[in-house]
Design a protein around this motif. Structure first.
Motif, PDB file in Angstrom:
ATOM      1  N   ALA A   1       0.851  -1.201   0.000  1.00 32.73           N
ATOM      2  CA  ALA A   1       0.000   0.000   0.000  1.00 32.73           C
ATOM      3  C   ALA A   1       0.879   1.240   0.000  1.00 32.73           C
ATOM      4  O   ALA A   1       2.009   1.222   0.504  1.00 32.73           O
ATOM      5  N   PRO A   2       0.377   2.340  -0.574  1.00 35.28           N
ATOM      6  CA  PRO A   2       1.157   3.584  -0.517  1.00 35.28           C
ATOM      7  C   PRO A   2       1.297   4.068   0.929  1.00 35.28           C
ATOM      8  O   PRO A   2       0.322   4.063   1.689  1.00 35.28           O
ATOM      9  N   GLU A   3       2.507   4.440   1.300  1.00 34.67           N
ATOM     10  CA  GLU A   3       2.744   4.952   2.655  1.00 34.67           C
ATOM     11  C   GLU A   3       2.110   6.334   2.774  1.00 34.67           C
ATOM     12  O   GLU A   3       2.123   7.127   1.838  1.00 34.67           O
ATOM     13  N   GLN A   4       1.502   6.603   3.942  1.00 33.02           N
ATOM     14  CA  GLN A   4       0.895   7.898   4.210  1.00 33.02           C
ATOM     15  C   GLN A   4       1.553   8.496   5.448  1.00 33.02           C
ATOM     16  O   GLN A   4       2.088   7.780   6.288  1.00 33.02           O
ATOM     17  N   CYS A   5       1.498   9.805   5.569  1.00 30.42           N
ATOM     18  CA  CYS A   5       2.047  10.480   6.742  1.00 30.42           C
ATOM     19  C   CYS A   5       0.962  10.494   7.824  1.00 30.42           C
ATOM     20  O   CYS A   5       0.253  11.473   8.029  1.00 30.42           O
ATOM     21  N   ASP A   6       0.843   9.346   8.513  1.00 24.00           N
ATOM     22  CA  ASP A   6      -0.240   9.213   9.484  1.00 24.00           C
ATOM     23  C   ASP A   6       0.202   8.502  10.761  1.00 24.00           C
ATOM     24  O   ASP A   6      -0.624   8.117  11.586  1.00 24.00           O
ATOM     25  N   GLY A   7       1.497   8.321  10.922  1.00 25.01           N
ATOM     26  CA  GLY A   7       1.993   7.654  12.122  1.00 25.01           C
ATOM     27  C   GLY A   7       1.793   6.151  12.117  1.00 25.01           C
ATOM     28  O   GLY A   7       1.959   5.508  13.143  1.00 25.01           O
ATOM     29  N   GLY A   8       1.446   5.591  10.960  1.00 25.92           N
ATOM     30  CA  GLY A   8       1.216   4.145  10.866  1.00 25.92           C
ATOM     31  C   GLY A   8       2.090   3.494   9.817  1.00 25.92           C
ATOM     32  O   GLY A   8       2.736   4.155   9.002  1.00 25.92           O
ATOM     33  N   ASP A   9       2.087   2.170   9.832  1.00 23.04           N
ATOM     34  CA  ASP A   9       2.832   1.371   8.855  1.00 23.04           C
ATOM     35  C   ASP A   9       1.853   0.906   7.793  1.00 23.04           C
ATOM     36  O   ASP A   9       1.297  -0.177   7.863  1.00 23.04           O
ATOM     37  N   ASN A  10       1.623   1.742   6.782  1.00 18.70           N
ATOM     38  CA  ASN A  10       0.595   1.465   5.775  1.00 18.70           C
ATOM     39  C   ASN A  10       0.942   0.299   4.853  1.00 18.70           C
ATOM     40  O   ASN A  10       0.056  -0.403   4.374  1.00 18.70           O
ATOM     41  N   ASP A  11       2.238   0.086   4.584  1.00 19.11           N
ATOM     42  CA  ASP A  11       2.633  -0.936   3.618  1.00 19.11           C
ATOM     43  C   ASP A  11       3.150  -2.226   4.276  1.00 19.11           C
ATOM     44  O   ASP A  11       3.681  -3.102   3.596  1.00 19.11           O
TER      45      ASP A  11
ATOM     46  N   ASP B   1       5.665  -3.007   6.103  1.00 22.73           N
ATOM     47  CA  ASP B   1       7.079  -3.361   5.991  1.00 22.73           C
ATOM     48  C   ASP B   1       7.844  -3.163   7.296  1.00 22.73           C
ATOM     49  O   ASP B   1       9.059  -3.313   7.348  1.00 22.73           O
ATOM     50  N   GLY B   2       7.121  -2.818   8.360  1.00 23.30           N
ATOM     51  CA  GLY B   2       7.755  -2.645   9.662  1.00 23.30           C
ATOM     52  C   GLY B   2       8.253  -1.240   9.932  1.00 23.30           C
ATOM     53  O   GLY B   2       8.718  -0.947  11.029  1.00 23.30           O
ATOM     54  N   ALA B   3       8.193  -0.346   8.949  1.00 24.45           N
ATOM     55  CA  ALA B   3       8.643   1.039   9.123  1.00 24.45           C
ATOM     56  C   ALA B   3       7.426   1.970   9.081  1.00 24.45           C
ATOM     57  O   ALA B   3       6.426   1.699   8.422  1.00 24.45           O
ATOM     58  N   VAL B   4       7.532   3.105   9.804  1.00 24.76           N
ATOM     59  CA  VAL B   4       6.429   4.069   9.902  1.00 24.76           C
ATOM     60  C   VAL B   4       6.779   5.345   9.155  1.00 24.76           C
ATOM     61  O   VAL B   4       7.847   5.908   9.365  1.00 24.76           O
ATOM     62  N   ASP B   5       5.860   5.769   8.293  1.00 26.36           N
ATOM     63  CA  ASP B   5       5.962   7.063   7.591  1.00 26.36           C
ATOM     64  C   ASP B   5       7.275   7.271   6.871  1.00 26.36           C
ATOM     65  O   ASP B   5       7.790   8.387   6.782  1.00 26.36           O
ATOM     66  N   GLU B   6       7.841   6.176   6.323  1.00 24.36           N
ATOM     67  CA  GLU B   6       9.095   6.343   5.575  1.00 24.36           C
ATOM     68  C   GLU B   6       8.871   7.195   4.326  1.00 24.36           C
ATOM     69  O   GLU B   6       7.829   7.109   3.689  1.00 24.36           O
ATOM     70  N   GLY B   7       9.833   8.069   4.058  1.00 28.83           N
ATOM     71  CA  GLY B   7       9.764   8.925   2.883  1.00 28.83           C
ATOM     72  C   GLY B   7       9.072  10.258   3.109  1.00 28.83           C
ATOM     73  O   GLY B   7       8.947  11.055   2.183  1.00 28.83           O
ATOM     74  N   PHE B   8       8.625  10.554   4.348  1.00 30.66           N
ATOM     75  CA  PHE B   8       7.919  11.802   4.590  1.00 30.66           C
ATOM     76  C   PHE B   8       8.760  12.847   5.322  1.00 30.66           C
ATOM     77  O   PHE B   8       8.286  13.898   5.637  1.00 30.66           O
ATOM     78  N   ASP B   9      10.016  12.560   5.591  1.00 30.13           N
ATOM     79  CA  ASP B   9      10.916  13.542   6.226  1.00 30.13           C
ATOM     80  C   ASP B   9      12.116  13.717   5.314  1.00 30.13           C
ATOM     81  O   ASP B   9      13.232  13.358   5.655  1.00 30.13           O
ATOM     82  N   ALA B  10      11.842  14.265   4.134  1.00 28.47           N
ATOM     83  CA  ALA B  10      12.881  14.357   3.109  1.00 28.47           C
ATOM     84  C   ALA B  10      14.070  15.211   3.540  1.00 28.47           C
ATOM     85  O   ALA B  10      15.202  14.942   3.135  1.00 28.47           O
TER      86      ALA B  10
END
Length: 198
Positions: free
Chosen positions: A173-183, A185-194
């Motif tokens: 699933a596409p990762e969202q900036c919501d404090g959850g692990d949407n995809d 994969d064990g990581a939270v909000d990856e890619g949202f703190d560029a």
């Protein structure tokens, strides 16, 4: 006495449920049965349950589903000769509490006899091996609907949905900036703190 029966322990009723089998003794070859026997180990007594409603059989798979408390019966044969037909494809459930049977239709993979059956922790029935007419087989079948409570098309049992209460969460699933692990994969909000400022 019977042989080739299927049996399962039912913790709810405290009974071992023995279903169908080949009725025989030393003086009579006997034949396939529909008898259901219920053994109470605490009192060392036997009683009869509602007869199996399908064709008389033996060498069928029997397994209890811990999720719904039902005992499932699949396949088997009414022929004494090893590997010969008929090889039944019907699947039934037995409720030890209500002493009632229900048909689930036919196994989509066809008839089989001498297969082993067991449920996994997700309530999916696995049927392994057996004899479908051409000798021993390595058939591996799964029957049942794995859990997909949120309707996202990804089940918990087989495809790893890590949150079956949220349809936006599943592997890939596409990762969202919501404090959850949407995809999942064990990581939270990856890619949202560029810019890396946290």
């Amino acid at each position: 006495p019977v042989f080739g029966a299927g049996g399962a322990w039912d913790p709810t009723t405290g009974r071992i449920i023995v279903i169908a089998g080949w009725g025989a003794n030393n003086s009579n070859l006997g034949g396939p049965t529909t008898v259901v026997q219920r053994y109470n180990p605490s009192t060392n007594t036997w009683s009869y349950g509602a007869p199996f409603p399908g064709a008389a059989r033996y060498q069928h798979a029997v397994a209890r589903n811990d999720q719904n408390g039902l005992i499932y019966v699949s396949g088997g044969s009414s022929s004494y000769l090893d590997g010969t037909g008929p090889r039944f494809a019907d699947v039934w459930t037995y409720n030890p509490v209500t002493n009632a049977w229900a048909s689930l239709g036919n196994n989509p993979y066809g008839g089989n006899r001498e297969a082993g059956g067991a449920f996994d922790s997700n309530g999916v029935l696995h049927l392994l091996g057996g004899n479908a007419g051409a000798g021993p087989t390595t058939r591996q079948e799964r029957l049942g609907t794995p859990t997909d409570a949120d309707g996202d098309g990804v089940d918990v049992a087989c495809e790893g949905d890590c949150n079956d209460a949220d349809p936006t969460v599943y592997p890939g699933a596409p990762e969202q900036c919501d404090g959850g692990d949407n995809d999942c994969d064990g990581a939270v909000d990856e890619g949202f703190d560029a810019d890396g400022d946290g």
